[in-house]
Scaffold this motif. Structure first.
Motif, PDB file in Angstrom:
ATOM      1  N   UNK A 143       0.843  -1.188   0.000  1.00 43.80           N
ATOM      2  CA  UNK A 143       0.000   0.000   0.000  1.00 43.80           C
ATOM      3  C   UNK A 143       0.879   1.238   0.000  1.00 43.80           C
ATOM      4  N   UNK A 144       0.366   2.321  -0.566  1.00 44.81           N
ATOM      5  CA  UNK A 144       1.145   3.562  -0.579  1.00 44.81           C
ATOM      6  C   UNK A 144       0.987   4.277   0.759  1.00 44.81           C
ATOM      7  N   UNK A 145       1.909   5.192   1.055  1.00 47.39           N
ATOM      8  CA  UNK A 145       1.876   5.905   2.332  1.00 47.39           C
ATOM      9  C   UNK A 145       0.758   6.937   2.377  1.00 47.39           C
ATOM     10  N   UNK A 146       0.228   7.282   1.209  1.00 47.82           N
ATOM     11  CA  UNK A 146      -0.865   8.245   1.135  1.00 47.82           C
ATOM     12  C   UNK A 146      -1.860   7.798   0.073  1.00 47.82           C
ATOM     13  N   UNK A 147      -3.140   7.904   0.391  1.00 48.91           N
ATOM     14  CA  UNK A 147      -4.227   7.533  -0.530  1.00 48.91           C
ATOM     15  C   UNK A 147      -4.260   6.040  -0.870  1.00 48.91           C
ATOM     16  N   UNK A 148      -3.613   5.225  -0.046  1.00 42.77           N
ATOM     17  CA  UNK A 148      -3.632   3.786  -0.296  1.00 42.77           C
ATOM     18  C   UNK A 148      -4.889   3.130   0.265  1.00 42.77           C
ATOM     19  N   UNK A 149      -5.017   1.838   0.006  1.00 47.95           N
ATOM     20  CA  UNK A 149      -6.138   1.068   0.536  1.00 47.95           C
ATOM     21  C   UNK A 149      -5.567  -0.062   1.383  1.00 47.95           C
ATOM     22  N   UNK A 150      -6.003  -0.129   2.622  1.00 50.11           N
ATOM     23  CA  UNK A 150      -5.597  -1.207   3.518  1.00 50.11           C
ATOM     24  C   UNK A 150      -6.829  -2.039   3.866  1.00 50.11           C
ATOM     25  N   UNK A 151      -6.912  -3.208   3.246  1.00 49.10           N
ATOM     26  CA  UNK A 151      -8.038  -4.090   3.517  1.00 49.10           C
ATOM     27  C   UNK A 151      -7.727  -4.989   4.710  1.00 49.10           C
ATOM     28  N   UNK A 189     -13.076   3.516   7.047  1.00 53.89           N
ATOM     29  CA  UNK A 189     -12.616   4.759   7.660  1.00 53.89           C
ATOM     30  C   UNK A 189     -11.423   5.298   6.878  1.00 53.89           C
ATOM     31  N   UNK A 190     -11.145   6.592   7.050  1.00 48.89           N
ATOM     32  CA  UNK A 190     -10.037   7.249   6.347  1.00 48.89           C
ATOM     33  C   UNK A 190      -9.137   7.890   7.393  1.00 48.89           C
ATOM     34  N   UNK A 191      -7.826   7.610   7.315  1.00 48.25           N
ATOM     35  CA  UNK A 191      -6.915   8.153   8.320  1.00 48.25           C
ATOM     36  C   UNK A 191      -6.364   9.519   7.899  1.00 48.25           C
ATOM     37  N   UNK A 192      -5.463  10.071   8.694  1.00 49.20           N
ATOM     38  CA  UNK A 192      -4.948  11.424   8.461  1.00 49.20           C
ATOM     39  C   UNK A 192      -4.130  11.536   7.182  1.00 49.20           C
ATOM     40  N   UNK A 193      -3.643  10.394   6.661  1.00 48.34           N
ATOM     41  CA  UNK A 193      -2.881  10.399   5.405  1.00 48.34           C
ATOM     42  C   UNK A 193      -3.757  10.055   4.208  1.00 48.34           C
ATOM     43  N   UNK A 194      -5.074  10.119   4.414  1.00 49.23           N
ATOM     44  CA  UNK A 194      -6.051   9.812   3.361  1.00 49.23           C
ATOM     45  C   UNK A 194      -6.006   8.360   2.911  1.00 49.23           C
ATOM     46  N   UNK A 195      -5.457   7.483   3.758  1.00 50.93           N
ATOM     47  CA  UNK A 195      -5.495   6.053   3.470  1.00 50.93           C
ATOM     48  C   UNK A 195      -6.864   5.508   3.869  1.00 50.93           C
ATOM     49  N   UNK A 196      -7.367   4.605   3.053  1.00 48.50           N
ATOM     50  CA  UNK A 196      -8.679   4.010   3.288  1.00 48.50           C
ATOM     51  C   UNK A 196      -8.494   2.670   3.996  1.00 48.50           C
TER      52      UNK A 196
END
Length: 218
Positions: A143-151, A189-196
């Motif tokens: 996953x990327x450090x920003x705008x990534x998706x963590x399932x 949910x979306x974290x402070x780095x815009x990761x989903x």
């Protein structure tokens, strides 16, 4: 310096050597827990099933010469193997990371946008043989450090998924789902780095999913 065979992709050669050395154990004598072609599904097979790229003649040649398989035969064999896997003896919690890039193919952009729009109760289908891991840190590397998706995916007991131990003690299992697997979103949910951060529930497939569809042109 040791050079791997020119008729094999590097990742395939690494997996082959790991199996030969006993580092990776694709199955046990008591039960079949992984499909035979577990390590071949990542890459161009999944990209083809997702419509991101077609298998070119060179890759078809490698598949035929190294493994005596056509792309269609690889998929059909794998589908049958999934049907014959031993059902899991316990529920699993696995993790899958998806990276974001500014310049993605139209198909990948469509898949990404659908995923980040998921709401509780929505369902999503992954056309490829979706890879995941029981090790969250390993999965998050994809996953990327920003705008990534963590399932985070909850797999019910009795599911037929392909598992390969990637550590000697077997706790960091790599888990692959059948193609066209369906999942239900239970939290997003979306974290402070815009990761989903998306929690999914795996829905074990019914028999019709095994039919080879002409839309997956190889």
């Amino acid at each position: 310096m040791k050079i791997y065979p020119t008729n094999m992709r590097f990742c395939d050669y690494v997996w082959k050597r790991q199996i030969e050395k006993g580092i990776v154990k694709p199955e046990t004598q008591q039960r079949l827990i992984s499909v035979k072609e577990h390590s071949l599904l990542y890459g161009f097979v999944n990209k083809t099933l997702n419509g991101i790229q077609k298998i070119d003649e060179h890759r078809k040649f490698i598949l035929q010469e190294s493994f005596n398989l056509t792309p269609q035969k690889l998929i059909v064999n794998t589908d049958i193997d999934f049907k014959n896997l031993t059902p899991t003896r316990r529920p699993l919690k696995v993790f899958r990371g998806i990276s974001y890039a500014e310049h993605m193919t139209p198909q990948k952009t469509k898949m990404y946008n659908k995923a980040i729009s998921l709401k509780k109760g929505d369902k999503i289908r992954m056309a490829e043989y979706a890879y995941s891991s029981e090790d969250r840190n390993y999965a998050n590397m994809f996953s990327s450090s920003k705008n990534g998706i963590n399932y985070t995916i909850i797999v019910p007991q009795g599911a037929r998924v392909s598992r390969v131990s990637v550590s000697k003690n077997g706790i960091y299992d790599e888990v692959v789902f059948p193609r066209n697997s369906e999942f239900e979103c239970t939290e997003h949910s979306i974290d402070k780095n815009s990761n989903h951060n998306i929690l999914l529930r795996y829905i074990p497939p019914q028999e019709p999913w095994r039919k080879f569809n002409n839309q997956n042109k190889l």
